[in-house]
Enzyme design. Structure first.
Site, short mmCIF file in Angstrom:
data_model
loop_
_atom_site.label_atom_id
_atom_site.label_comp_id
_atom_site.label_asym_id
_atom_site.label_seq_id
_atom_site.Cartn_x
_atom_site.Cartn_y
_atom_site.Cartn_z
N THR A 117 0.79 -1.92 -0.45
CA THR A 117 -0.26 -0.15 0.44
C THR A 117 0.58 1.23 -0.05
O THR A 117 1.87 1.07 0.28
CB THR A 117 -1.02 0.22 1.25
N TYR A 142 -2.15 0.62 9.72
CA TYR A 142 -2.17 -0.53 8.63
C TYR A 142 -0.97 -0.26 7.58
O TYR A 142 -0.56 -1.64 6.92
CB TYR A 142 -3.47 0.30 7.91
#
Length: 343
Positions: A117, A142
Site C-alpha cells: 500500500t 495499517y
C-alpha cells in the site's frame, strides 16, 4: 501449474481471479469470506474456505494443487480501524503474511506477489509524485503492518530460493468493465464507493473528513487507480517473476491525484444527480496527499495502464453499484418465490 490467490473472493482478489482465468491460468482461491463473497469467485476457480493463517489448510492446498505462484491479497485495509485495533492488523497483515511466506518456501513455491500500500509513505515532504526510494513514514498501523511485511519478504528472499514483487497500491476504485465483479462489501470506506451509493440513494450523503489540508480546496488528494489496471500490473509482476526477475517493490498509480471534492463532483457529473455533502474534522492517520511515481512498474514490468480517467473509473463503479441493486432485488424475488411455493 496453478496460481493461488488469497483473498480471491474480495474486491481486488476477485478481479484478479477473473483476469488470471482470462489469461488461461489455473486458479485456486483461499478466502475466509470475512469481507468477500462466495458468488464473486468464478466456477472455473477451485475454492477453499479458510484462513491464510491456517498452516494445515495451506499444506492441504499445496498438496492437492501444483502451485507455482501466490498472489496475496488477504488482509485488513481500513485505516481508522487500524488506529483503534492495531494488534488485529499486525496479526492479520503481518504475522499471517510471515506464515504464508514460510509455508510457500517450505513447499518450494518461489513466486510471490504481495498486496502492499501507499500508506507506507505517510506524508511526504513535498507534494510531487512519491518514488519507491522515499523514506517510509507510515502514519497508521495499517501502513506499518504492510511495511513490516515487505521487510520480512525482503529478508526471506535473501535467505531462501524465493522471489517476490510487492506492489504498493494507491487508491483502487472502479469495477470490471464486463460487469462480472466489483466492490460489494457493505459499509465499505472507499470514497468512490460511498459517493456512488449516495448518488443512487443508498446513503443519505457523503461525509468529508478534513477541509483544512494544505491542498487547493482543503481536502485530501489521492491517486485513484482503476482496479483493472491494478490487476494487469499483477499479471505483469507474475510474468516478471516467472522469467527470473529479482525481488522488486513498485508503485501502482497514475502519477496524478484528485481531491475529495473533485471526486464528489465527478460522481455527480457522471451520475447526473446530487447528494448531501457533510463536512467534519480530519480522521486520525489520514495523509494530506499521496501521489504515485510508477516509473518502475512501467519500465521493469512493462505495465501500461489503460483506464486513466476519473470519470471512466466512476462510471464503472456506478454501473456496478446499479448491478448490485439488481442482484439484491433478484435475491429478494427468489426468496419470495420460495416462500410462495411453501404455501
Amino acid at each position: 501449474m496453478a496460481v493461488l490467490v488469497t483473498g480471491g473472493a474480495g474486491y481486488i482478489g476477485s478481479h484478479m481471479v477473473w483476469s488470471l482465468l482470462d489469461a488461461g491460468e489455473e486458479v485456486v482461491v483461499l478466502d475466509r469470506l470475512s469481507t468477500g463473497f462466495r458468488w464473486a469467485v468464478p466456477d472455473a476457480a477451485r475454492f477453499y474456505l479458510g484462513d491464510v493463517g491456517d498452516r494445515a489448510m495451506l499444506e492441504r492446498i499445496f498438496e492437492e494443487n501444483r502451485i507455482d505462484a501466490i498472489l496475496h491479497f488477504a488482509g485488513s485495509i481500513v485505516v481508522p480501524q487500524s488506529m483503534t485495533n492495531p494488534l488485529d492488523y499486525y496479526e492479520n497483515n503481518t504475522a499471517k503474511t510471515a506464515l504464508l511466506a514460510d509455508a510457500a518456501i517450505k513447499a518450494g513455491i518461489e513466486h510471490f506477489v504481495f498486496s502492499s500500500t501507499a500508506a507506507v509513505y505517510g506524508d511526504q515532504p513535498d507534494d510531487g509524485p512519491v518514488r519507491e526510494n522515499a523514506r517510509p513514514a507510515p502514519k497508521n498501523p495499517y501502513g506499518q503492518s504492510k511495511l513490516m511485511s515487505e521487510m520480512m519478504l525482503r529478508d526471506a528472499a535473501s535467505a531462501h530460493k524465493f522471489r517476490y514483487v510487492a506492489l504498493r497500491y494507491f487508491n483502487v476504485a472502479g469495477a470490471d468493465s464486463k460487469g462480472r465483479t466489483g466492490l460489494s462489501t457493505a459499509g465499505a470506506t472507499h470514497l468512490i464507493k460511498i459517493a456512488c451509493e449516495a448518488a443512487l440513494g443508498k446513503r443519505s450523503g457523503v461525509d468529508v473528513y478534513g477541509t483544512d489540508y494544505p491542498t487547493a480546496d482543503g481536502t485530501g488528494i489521492r491517486d485513484y487507480i482503476h482496479v483493472s489496471d491494478l490487476v494487469a500490473a499483477h499479471l505483469k509482476a507474475l510474468a516478471y517473476l516467472r522469467l527470473g526477475g529479482e525481488p522488486l517493490v513498485a508503485n501502482c498509480g497514475y502519477g496524478r491525484g484528485y481531491s475529495v471534492l473533485q471526486v464528489l463532483q465527478s460522481v455527480q457529473r457522471v451520475g447526473g444527480g446530487g447528494f448531501e455533502t457533510r463536512y467534519g474534522p480530519r480522521r486520525p492517520g489520514d495523509a494530506a496527499a499521496v501521489i504515485a511515481d510508477s516509473t518502475l512498474a512501467r519500465r521493469l514490468l512493462g505495465w501500461a495502464p489503460r483506464h486513466d480517467d476519473l470519470d471512466h473509473i466512476v462510471s464503472t463503479a456506478l454501473a456496478w453499484e446499479n448491478a448490485l441493486s439488481l442482484r439484491s432485488m433478484g435475491d429478494l424475488n427468489a426468496i419470495h418465490r420460495r416462500l410462495a411455493a411453501n404455501f
